[in-house]
Design a protein around this motif. Structure first.
Motif, PDB file in Angstrom:
ATOM      1  N   ARG A 101       0.881  -1.164   0.000  1.00 16.56           N
ATOM      2  CA  ARG A 101       0.000   0.000   0.000  1.00 16.56           C
ATOM      3  C   ARG A 101       0.920   1.216   0.000  1.00 16.56           C
ATOM      4  O   ARG A 101       1.361   1.676   1.027  1.00 16.56           O
ATOM      5  CB  ARG A 101      -0.917  -0.016   1.226  1.00 16.56           C
ATOM      6  N   ARG A 102       1.217   1.671  -1.211  1.00 17.66           N
ATOM      7  CA  ARG A 102       2.231   2.719  -1.353  1.00 17.66           C
ATOM      8  C   ARG A 102       1.992   3.892  -0.405  1.00 17.66           C
ATOM      9  O   ARG A 102       0.843   4.339  -0.258  1.00 17.66           O
ATOM     10  CB  ARG A 102       2.249   3.250  -2.799  1.00 17.66           C
ATOM     11  N   PRO A 103       3.073   4.320   0.255  1.00 21.69           N
ATOM     12  CA  PRO A 103       4.487   3.988   0.048  1.00 21.69           C
ATOM     13  C   PRO A 103       4.988   2.842   0.915  1.00 21.69           C
ATOM     14  O   PRO A 103       6.195   2.681   1.082  1.00 21.69           O
ATOM     15  CB  PRO A 103       5.177   5.288   0.456  1.00 21.69           C
ATOM     16  N   ALA A 104       4.089   2.047   1.476  1.00 19.85           N
ATOM     17  CA  ALA A 104       4.482   1.059   2.479  1.00 19.85           C
ATOM     18  C   ALA A 104       4.223  -0.369   2.036  1.00 19.85           C
ATOM     19  O   ALA A 104       3.442  -0.642   1.133  1.00 19.85           O
ATOM     20  CB  ALA A 104       3.733   1.330   3.789  1.00 19.85           C
ATOM     21  N   VAL A 105       4.894  -1.269   2.732  1.00 28.51           N
ATOM     22  CA  VAL A 105       4.563  -2.690   2.719  1.00 28.51           C
ATOM     23  C   VAL A 105       3.929  -2.966   4.078  1.00 28.51           C
ATOM     24  O   VAL A 105       4.539  -2.713   5.122  1.00 28.51           O
ATOM     25  CB  VAL A 105       5.813  -3.564   2.504  1.00 28.51           C
ATOM     26  N   VAL A 106       2.700  -3.458   4.057  1.00 25.81           N
ATOM     27  CA  VAL A 106       1.901  -3.580   5.276  1.00 25.81           C
ATOM     28  C   VAL A 106       1.872  -5.025   5.745  1.00 25.81           C
ATOM     29  O   VAL A 106       1.492  -5.930   4.987  1.00 25.81           O
ATOM     30  CB  VAL A 106       0.460  -3.086   5.037  1.00 25.81           C
TER      31      VAL A 106
END
Length: 274
Positions: A101-106
């Motif tokens: 889930r940009r900008p992250a990896v959840v």
């Protein structure tokens, strides 16, 4: 004595303010995440960012967020980085749902959600995936200092306002960036000489509505512009909900000014879906 609208808003803010320990379980995964990524990619540093770090987190909705500064050369595509991080963490935690889930990896652990924001150091700041597309330069440590500075100037008001707007986002399912809302709230309070809860709630929502959720300059002057939404469809949805929110916040302010607190509270309940 009848409840006041300002008192109702204060209670709502308190209800959604996390305690210092309520996200400890999620934060407890930090070491295992860092060890995994360091072994596979090399980690320069890993530190907490986001609303919990800033003191604007929302109970039951906010996640524990960490920025991981990676070693090596930044790839041309941010998707290359995100997908590699996702694959690595999924291998390390096979029973945990791991998504991008940009900008992250959840990482959706059973005892809490952790958002890992991978990036690469720039000359200043860090290059991370832009929620809209491509790369963006961010300065999370400086952003935290900026929010804290504005908050101190107004005796805690900036963080209260940011939390209230985020509660609206989550309770009304508004597809807009929490970081964007926080920076808009802080920037609004930075330009004010005093704090009036209902007035500033309406004014900050209206300012975002008036600019149609346009990207905003980094108030520190250091990084890339903050974008509100990840797609045109999300922006359209967010603007529609923001239009309704501005109307309800205005009515709440006007009713309270006229001494009609019961009617003002009705509007606040509609605003926050309570």
């Amino acid at each position: 004595m009848a409840e006041t609208a300002v008192g109702w808003l204060k209670d709502l803010t308190g209800l959604y303010t996390p305690t210092s320990t309520q996200f400890d379980a999620a934060r407890g995964h930090r070491a295992s995440i860092e060890n995994r990524l360091d072994a596979e990619f090399g980690v320069r540093e890993m530190f907490e960012i986001g609303s919990l770090k800033h003191g604007t987190g929302v109970w039951t909705y906010s996640d524990a967020d960490f920025l991981v500064s990676l070693k090596g050369v930044r790839p041309d595509s941010e998707w290359t980085m995100l997908n590699k991080i996702k694959s690595s963490l999924k291998t390390r935690f096979p029973s945990t749902e791991v998504v991008v889930r940009r900008p992250a990896v959840v990482c959706k652990f059973s005892d809490g959600v952790v958002e890992v924001v991978p990036g690469y150091p720039g000359t200043t700041g860090y290059w991370i995936a832009n929620p809209a597309d491509g790369w963006m330069l961010t300065h999370p440590k400086d952003h935290n200092s900026y929010v804290n500075g504005v908050n101190s100037k107004h005796d805690g008001a900036a963080k209260k306002l940011a939390r209230q707007i985020k509660v609206w986002k989550y309770r009304r399912n508004v597809p807009v960036s929490s970081c964007y809302l926080e920076m808009r709230a802080a920037k609004h309070m930075d330009g004010e000489s005093s704090y009036s809860p209902l007035w500033d709630l309406h004014a900050s929502l209206k300012k975002m509505h008036d600019v149609e959720l346009a990207a905003m300059n980094d108030p520190t002057g250091l990084g890339s512009r903050f974008t509100a939404c990840s797609s045109p469809a999300n922006k359209s949805d967010a603007l529609s909900k923001l239009d309704t929110a501005v109307t309800r916040a205005r009515r709440a302010k006007e009713y309270a000014s006229a001494g009609e607190d019961a009617k003002a509270i009705e509007q606040l309940k509609l605003l926050f879906n309570k």
